[in-house]
Design a protein around this motif. Structure first.
Motif, PDB file in Angstrom:
ATOM      1  N   GLU A  10       0.850  -1.211   0.000  1.00  0.00           N
ATOM      2  CA  GLU A  10       0.000   0.000   0.000  1.00  0.00           C
ATOM      3  C   GLU A  10       0.879   1.252   0.000  1.00  0.00           C
ATOM      4  O   GLU A  10       0.617   2.211  -0.734  1.00  0.00           O
ATOM      5  CB  GLU A  10      -0.905   0.013   1.238  1.00  0.00           C
ATOM      6  CG  GLU A  10      -2.168  -0.827   1.056  1.00  0.00           C
ATOM      7  CD  GLU A  10      -2.792  -1.248   2.389  1.00  0.00           C
ATOM      8  OE1 GLU A  10      -3.527  -2.255   2.368  1.00  0.00           O
ATOM      9  OE2 GLU A  10      -2.541  -0.599   3.429  1.00  0.00           O
ATOM     10  N   ALA A  11       1.936   1.201   0.814  1.00  0.00           N
ATOM     11  CA  ALA A  11       2.854   2.351   0.872  1.00  0.00           C
ATOM     12  C   ALA A  11       3.589   2.504  -0.465  1.00  0.00           C
ATOM     13  O   ALA A  11       3.768   3.624  -0.963  1.00  0.00           O
ATOM     14  CB  ALA A  11       3.857   2.157   2.009  1.00  0.00           C
ATOM     15  N   ALA A  12       3.987   1.373  -1.052  1.00  0.00           N
ATOM     16  CA  ALA A  12       4.711   1.411  -2.333  1.00  0.00           C
ATOM     17  C   ALA A  12       3.838   2.051  -3.409  1.00  0.00           C
ATOM     18  O   ALA A  12       4.294   2.899  -4.187  1.00  0.00           O
ATOM     19  CB  ALA A  12       5.104  -0.014  -2.749  1.00  0.00           C
ATOM     20  N   GLU A  13       2.565   1.657  -3.430  1.00  0.00           N
ATOM     21  CA  GLU A  13       1.640   2.188  -4.438  1.00  0.00           C
ATOM     22  C   GLU A  13       1.457   3.708  -4.255  1.00  0.00           C
ATOM     23  O   GLU A  13       1.526   4.478  -5.221  1.00  0.00           O
ATOM     24  CB  GLU A  13       0.297   1.463  -4.304  1.00  0.00           C
ATOM     25  CG  GLU A  13      -0.754   1.924  -5.292  1.00  0.00           C
ATOM     26  CD  GLU A  13      -2.125   1.385  -4.902  1.00  0.00           C
ATOM     27  OE1 GLU A  13      -2.554   0.401  -5.523  1.00  0.00           O
ATOM     28  OE2 GLU A  13      -2.747   1.949  -3.970  1.00  0.00           O
ATOM     29  N   GLN A  14       1.246   4.094  -2.999  1.00  0.00           N
ATOM     30  CA  GLN A  14       1.053   5.518  -2.701  1.00  0.00           C
ATOM     31  C   GLN A  14       2.290   6.327  -3.129  1.00  0.00           C
ATOM     32  O   GLN A  14       2.182   7.379  -3.750  1.00  0.00           O
ATOM     33  CB  GLN A  14       0.824   5.657  -1.188  1.00  0.00           C
ATOM     34  CG  GLN A  14       0.344   7.022  -0.766  1.00  0.00           C
ATOM     35  CD  GLN A  14      -0.038   7.047   0.719  1.00  0.00           C
ATOM     36  OE1 GLN A  14       0.274   6.121   1.474  1.00  0.00           O
ATOM     37  NE2 GLN A  14      -0.718   8.093   1.133  1.00  0.00           N
ATOM     38  N   PHE A  15       3.454   5.792  -2.816  1.00  0.00           N
ATOM     39  CA  PHE A  15       4.708   6.459  -3.147  1.00  0.00           C
ATOM     40  C   PHE A  15       4.872   6.568  -4.663  1.00  0.00           C
ATOM     41  O   PHE A  15       5.190   7.636  -5.199  1.00  0.00           O
ATOM     42  CB  PHE A  15       5.870   5.669  -2.536  1.00  0.00           C
ATOM     43  CG  PHE A  15       7.220   6.261  -2.794  1.00  0.00           C
ATOM     44  CD1 PHE A  15       7.719   7.271  -1.982  1.00  0.00           C
ATOM     45  CD2 PHE A  15       8.003   5.822  -3.854  1.00  0.00           C
ATOM     46  CE1 PHE A  15       8.979   7.828  -2.217  1.00  0.00           C
ATOM     47  CE2 PHE A  15       9.259   6.374  -4.098  1.00  0.00           C
ATOM     48  CZ  PHE A  15       9.744   7.371  -3.280  1.00  0.00           C
ATOM     49  N   ALA A  16       4.646   5.439  -5.371  1.00  0.00           N
ATOM     50  CA  ALA A  16       4.830   5.424  -6.834  1.00  0.00           C
ATOM     51  C   ALA A  16       3.918   6.456  -7.498  1.00  0.00           C
ATOM     52  O   ALA A  16       4.327   7.147  -8.429  1.00  0.00           O
ATOM     53  CB  ALA A  16       4.549   4.030  -7.377  1.00  0.00           C
ATOM     54  N   ARG A  17       2.705   6.556  -6.997  1.00  0.00           N
ATOM     55  CA  ARG A  17       1.737   7.454  -7.651  1.00  0.00           C
ATOM     56  C   ARG A  17       2.105   8.933  -7.508  1.00  0.00           C
ATOM     57  O   ARG A  17       1.754   9.721  -8.371  1.00  0.00           O
ATOM     58  CB  ARG A  17       0.330   7.193  -7.101  1.00  0.00           C
ATOM     59  CG  ARG A  17      -0.212   5.870  -7.612  1.00  0.00           C
ATOM     60  CD  ARG A  17      -1.612   5.596  -7.140  1.00  0.00           C
ATOM     61  NE  ARG A  17      -2.015   4.263  -7.579  1.00  0.00           N
ATOM     62  CZ  ARG A  17      -3.185   3.720  -7.325  1.00  0.00           C
ATOM     63  NH1 ARG A  17      -4.080   4.391  -6.613  1.00  0.00           N
ATOM     64  NH2 ARG A  17      -3.467   2.511  -7.762  1.00  0.00           N
ATOM     65  N   VAL A  18       2.794   9.283  -6.427  1.00  0.00           N
ATOM     66  CA  VAL A  18       3.121  10.709  -6.278  1.00  0.00           C
ATOM     67  C   VAL A  18       4.585  11.034  -6.561  1.00  0.00           C
ATOM     68  O   VAL A  18       4.889  12.110  -7.070  1.00  0.00           O
ATOM     69  CB  VAL A  18       2.706  11.275  -4.890  1.00  0.00           C
ATOM     70  CG1 VAL A  18       1.204  11.336  -4.773  1.00  0.00           C
ATOM     71  CG2 VAL A  18       3.331  10.497  -3.755  1.00  0.00           C
ATOM     72  N   GLU A  19       5.488  10.111  -6.249  1.00  0.00           N
ATOM     73  CA  GLU A  19       6.913  10.410  -6.452  1.00  0.00           C
ATOM     74  C   GLU A  19       7.432   9.860  -7.782  1.00  0.00           C
ATOM     75  O   GLU A  19       8.551  10.164  -8.197  1.00  0.00           O
ATOM     76  CB  GLU A  19       7.750   9.846  -5.293  1.00  0.00           C
ATOM     77  CG  GLU A  19       7.583  10.601  -3.983  1.00  0.00           C
ATOM     78  CD  GLU A  19       8.211  12.001  -4.013  1.00  0.00           C
ATOM     79  OE1 GLU A  19       9.278  12.172  -4.608  1.00  0.00           O
ATOM     80  OE2 GLU A  19       7.582  12.923  -3.444  1.00  0.00           O
ATOM     81  N   GLY A  20       6.634   8.985  -8.435  1.00  0.00           N
ATOM     82  CA  GLY A  20       6.991   8.524  -9.772  1.00  0.00           C
ATOM     83  C   GLY A  20       7.854   7.282  -9.824  1.00  0.00           C
ATOM     84  O   GLY A  20       7.789   6.530 -10.781  1.00  0.00           O
TER      85      GLY A  20
END
Ligand SMILES: Cc1ncc(COP(=O)(O)O)c(C=O)c1O
Length: 458
Positions: A373-383
């Motif tokens: 969940e954290a990985a997905e959130q990070f990928a979506r905003v930090e690229g």
């Protein structure tokens, strides 16, 4: 310095690539315990370690007193291909979380191996070549270390034999092909090619393997093949030493802007990236100059720090390797097939184990769905699409930033983004399809494994 003037990415110049590694052991009052000979259970000196490791690396392994060790120019030149690594201010993540915390991450995924592992792979391959060896053997879990060593070996023109934990070999066929493209041979572990592999297969039929098994196989092959030595991608003191380029660069970049982190976070498999990231900060803490909160993050499925014992144990499942005093789940412990392959190791760096035991750092364990969940959130905003291993640190960094949101504290958080997850798409697919599960070992399972810990009186 006003916050606005801090760029998204703080780059250092080529000349600012560290010229020396920092050996945190020099500042530790309680040094990590010595490695023990598996046959005699006596501390191992230079000569005892020579059949397994390269000479120069043994010197680094045993050196508890030299604070700074020169980085050979040839290695600095190689580092220039992908270092200095950027230090990123996670403005987008901060905004998405609505936190007053300031989040920085040191991004080590900017090379083809996709992770920090190349920082030590090139050093170990360099010393093997300098010693006139034909090649090196190693284990790999997630595949990043094997890829890094294959790259470094190809660059230096030496042979590389990789034993890859079977579950990763099957989950990540493309990772395997990258290693083969760099000229390495890749064998799923436990294999039927080594005595120890046959034994492990007989005792644990159908096993998906572990780093502990793969290490045993790689050591067996190195010690039985003329002109080969074994190299390890984590745990050892020498590997933490090489990885201090991460922390030294991160600190230099923060110092440029007068930023001091309050909390430093890293994922912990065998402890090399975390050890490398925290070393210069830990040095200040050990010398009483500054204080930092340092947090190791590990999977709940393989919780060496948080549920392990601080004891002498074998570094491998086959019990052919030296024993190290470390936080361990027992060398017999085979973790569930968690997707963070690089964190599925039963033990932990003796340096970090000693520091944790002495109260200089904290540890926490997290479950893999929360990590994704954290990985997905990070990928979506930090690229950046992060490696599952690195995402353990992201989870903890987000959790700390959310605590700041509740309390209104403007803490500065630094975490290690150790690599990218582009070869981990089977794991991401499971997560996206809602098929990811969490497995936490029971106390009974752990106690069974602890019961097999060697009895060492020293
Ligand atoms: C991307 C990544 N991060 C972290 C780790 C964990 O290793 P260590 O604790 O030695 O840094 C691995 C190990 O394979 C890895 O591939």
């Amino acid at each position: 310095m006003s916050e606005k003037s801090i760029p998204y990415k703080i780059y250092l110049s080529e000349d600012e690539i560290p010229k020396q590694w920092y050996n945190v052991r020099a500042d530790m009052k309680n040094k990590p315990a010595p490695l023990l000979n598996p046959a005699t259970l006596q501390p191992m000196g230079f000569e005892d370690l020579r059949p397994v490791f390269c000479d120069e690396l043994i010197k680094q392994e045993l050196d508890d007193t030299t604070a700074y060790i020169d980085i050979p120019q040839e290695i600095r030149d190689f580092y220039k291909m992908y270092r200095p690594a950027p230090l990123v201010r996670a403005y987008c993540l901060e905004k998405a979380l609505g936190t007053p915390a300031k989040i920085y991450y040191k991004f080590e995924g900017n090379n083809t191996s996709g992770s920090h592992k190349l920082n030590s792979a090139i050093v170990q391959a360099y010393y093997a070549k300098k010693q006139g060896l034909k090649g090196v053997t190693t284990e790999t879990g997630a595949g990043q270390w094997g890829t890094a060593l294959s790259m470094a070996s190809a660059y230096l023109g030496i042979d590389c034999k990789v034993y890859m934990v079977k579950v990763s070999y099957e989950q990540k066929p493309f990772r395997r092909e990258v290693m083969r493209t760099y000229g390495a041979s890749v064998t799923p572990s436990p294999s039927m090619e080594t005595e120890i592999g046959k034994k492990i297969n007989a005792e644990h039929p159908g096993t998906t393997g572990s780093l502990g098994c793969a290490i045993s196989e790689a050591v067996e092959v190195a010690t039985k093949t003329d002109g080969y030595r074994y190299v390890l991608g984590s745990v050892l003191n020498q590997v933490l030493l090489h990885q201090t380029v991460i922390g030294l660069e991160a600190k230099a970049a923060l110092d440029k802007y007068g930023v001091t982190p309050d909390i430093i976070i890293g994922c912990a498999g065998g402890g090399s990236n975390l050890g490398g990231l925290i070393s210069p900060f830990m040095g200040e803490k050990l010398r009483g100059e500054k204080d930092y909160r340092i947090i190791a993050v590990e999977p709940a499925s393989c919780p060496s720090f948080t549920r392990g014992k601080f004891a002498y144990d074998f570094c491998d499942t086959g019990m052919v390797c030296p024993l190290a005093k470390m936080y361990t789940l027992g060398s017999n412990f085979i973790p569930s097939a968690n997707h963070a392959g690089g964190l599925r190791y039963h033990g932990m760096s003796p340096i970090l184990s000693q520091l944790y035991h002495d109260g200089y750092m904290e540890a926490r364990s997290v479950e893999q769905t929360a990590v994704f969940e954290a990985a997905e959130q990070f990928a979506r905003v930090e690229g950046i699409l992060p490696a599952p291993e690195s995402s353990h640190a992201i989870r903890a960094a987000i959790d700390e930033a959310l605590k700041c949101k509740e309390t209104g504290e403007e803490k500065t958080i630094l975490f290690g983004l150790t690599g990218t997850g582009y070869f981990d798409m089977v794991a991401y697919q499971k997560f996206n399809d809602g098929e990811m599960t969490d497995y936490i070992p029971t106390d009974d399972e752990l106690n069974k494994s602890f019961a097999t810990l060697p009895k060492v009186e020293i």
